[in-house]
Design a protein around this motif. Structure first.
Motif, PDB file in Angstrom:
ATOM      1  N   THR A 104      22.066  15.098  -0.571  1.00 16.38           N
ATOM      2  CA  THR A 104      22.018  14.351   0.621  1.00 16.38           C
ATOM      3  C   THR A 104      21.693  14.310   2.572  1.00 16.38           C
ATOM      4  O   THR A 104      21.281  15.473   2.526  1.00 16.38           O
ATOM      5  CB  THR A 104      23.773  14.333   0.908  1.00 16.38           C
ATOM      6  N   THR A 105      21.574  12.676   2.955  1.00 11.42           N
ATOM      7  CA  THR A 105      20.768  13.260   4.110  1.00 11.42           C
ATOM      8  C   THR A 105      21.777  13.343   5.499  1.00 11.42           C
ATOM      9  O   THR A 105      23.298  12.794   5.151  1.00 11.42           O
ATOM     10  CB  THR A 105      20.067  11.515   4.209  1.00 11.42           C
ATOM     11  N   ASP A 106      21.291  12.969   6.823  1.00  8.19           N
ATOM     12  CA  ASP A 106      22.578  13.262   7.869  1.00  8.19           C
ATOM     13  C   ASP A 106      23.464  11.679   7.814  1.00  8.19           C
ATOM     14  O   ASP A 106      24.555  12.014   8.244  1.00  8.19           O
ATOM     15  CB  ASP A 106      21.297  13.803   9.084  1.00  8.19           C
ATOM     16  N   GLU A 107      22.273  10.758   7.661  1.00  6.88           N
ATOM     17  CA  GLU A 107      22.996   9.148   7.643  1.00  6.88           C
ATOM     18  C   GLU A 107      23.960   8.972   5.961  1.00  6.88           C
ATOM     19  O   GLU A 107      24.936   8.494   6.732  1.00  6.88           O
ATOM     20  CB  GLU A 107      21.517   8.891   7.752  1.00  6.88           C
ATOM     21  N   TRP A 109      26.124  11.508   5.531  1.00  9.32           N
ATOM     22  CA  TRP A 109      27.105  12.281   5.524  1.00  9.32           C
ATOM     23  C   TRP A 109      27.657  11.505   7.208  1.00  9.32           C
ATOM     24  O   TRP A 109      29.270  11.005   7.300  1.00  9.32           O
ATOM     25  CB  TRP A 109      27.066  13.194   6.546  1.00  9.32           C
ATOM     26  N   ARG A 110      27.109  11.271   7.853  1.00 12.43           N
ATOM     27  CA  ARG A 110      27.498  10.342   9.300  1.00 12.43           C
ATOM     28  C   ARG A 110      28.166   8.969   9.090  1.00 12.43           C
ATOM     29  O   ARG A 110      29.564   8.379   9.374  1.00 12.43           O
ATOM     30  CB  ARG A 110      26.488   9.415  10.254  1.00 12.43           C
ATOM     31  N   THR A 113      31.689  10.335   7.054  1.00 10.42           N
ATOM     32  CA  THR A 113      32.182  10.711   7.499  1.00 10.42           C
ATOM     33  C   THR A 113      33.605   9.802   8.527  1.00 10.42           C
ATOM     34  O   THR A 113      34.556   9.526   9.058  1.00 10.42           O
ATOM     35  CB  THR A 113      31.864  11.634   8.957  1.00 10.42           C
TER      36      THR A 113
END
Length: 268
Positions: A104-107, A109-110, A113
């Motif tokens: 998974t990437t930061d994007e 997760w953002r 979330t």
């Protein structure tokens, strides 16, 4: 059973399809006034019309993106303007996201979330003042059994579900003296269009010996093999539980995450 919600005002996010739509229908059939949200205006308007025809309830559709910080206030204000108050909130909007922690990437997760966790928080923050004013309110947060028994193939969804469960407990304790009950539902494998569209092709890949089965037979075979009760759930199964938790008949259940997974201890 009279749920004691006649003329209560219920807001259901992600209410145009699937579990959200089934929950809105259950609440409407029990006399509540319904506000549903979804991002797509055409689908939302169509769903609102069907709900109104099927239940006889007053139904308002408000197009919204729950990940947009200002949309929660706008939806709750629209509900209060149309019907006078907000009594019930069902935080249902969101989707599953496949992938382990390392994939998974930061994007990712953002994005997830913002939709699942922050969206829920914003809607609760907007709705609770109306409930406090009335001295009565019910909040139901749709979570996943994966928040209790995580599947590493759904790391984001299940980490956020654990957060939803925790925040549900915290908010329940914060507002208990205001007559507001807050609960979550830990949902297992439930057959929605989105779930079937993703699961059925994967099942055919991993079980080539089932290639000749119809979709219905394949789902039945999977349900029998993977769920202790012998079958997967339907949106109406979750809707019935949500309606009780959101009702006047519920006077003593708060801060709970109620598992609705057919006995399965992991999300398939």
């Amino acid at each position: 059973m009279d749920l004691g919600i006649k003329d209560k005002v219920a807001v259901v996010t992600g209410g145009s399809t699937g579990i959200g739509n089934a929950t809105a229908r259950e609440l409407g059939e029990n006399g509540a006034k319904i506000v549903i949200t979804a991002r797509g205006r055409d689908r939302l308007d169509a769903a609102a019309g069907v709900l109104q025809d099927a239940t006889g309830a007053e139904v308002l559709g408000v197009a919204a993106d729950v990940s947009a910080p200002d949309d929660a206030d706008r939806v709750i204000s629209a509900a209060a303007d149309a019907f006078g108050s907000v009594d019930i909130l069902v935080n249902n909007a969101g989707r599953a996201h496949a992938g382990g922690v390392l994939q998974t990437t930061d994007e990712d997760w953002r994005d997830m979330t913002g939709t699942k966790l922050l969206g829920m928080i914003h809607f609760c923050q907007a709705a609770v003042p109306h409930m406090r004013k009335n001295g009565w309110g019910r909040i139901v947060n749709m979570s996943s059994v994966g928040g209790i028994y995580p599947n590493p193939k759904l790391s984001i969804s299940h980490a956020l579900s654990a957060g939803i469960n925790n925040l549900t407990k915290s908010l329940a304790l914060e507002v208990a003296t205001d007559g507001i009950l807050v609960n979550a539902i830990g949902i297992g494998a439930v057959i929605t269009d989105n779930w079937a569209n993703n699961m059925i092709p994967k099942a055919r890949e991993t079980h080539p010996d089932w290639a000749d089965l119809s979709d219905d037979d394949l789902v039945a075979r999977l349900g029998a093999a993977m769920t202790p009760v012998g079958h997967f759930g339907k949106p109406e199964d979750i809707a019935a539980l949500a309606a009780f938790l959101a009702s006047g008949r519920n006077r003593f259940v708060t801060g709970a995450t109620v598992e609705a997974s057919g006995g399965a201890d992991r999300f398939i």
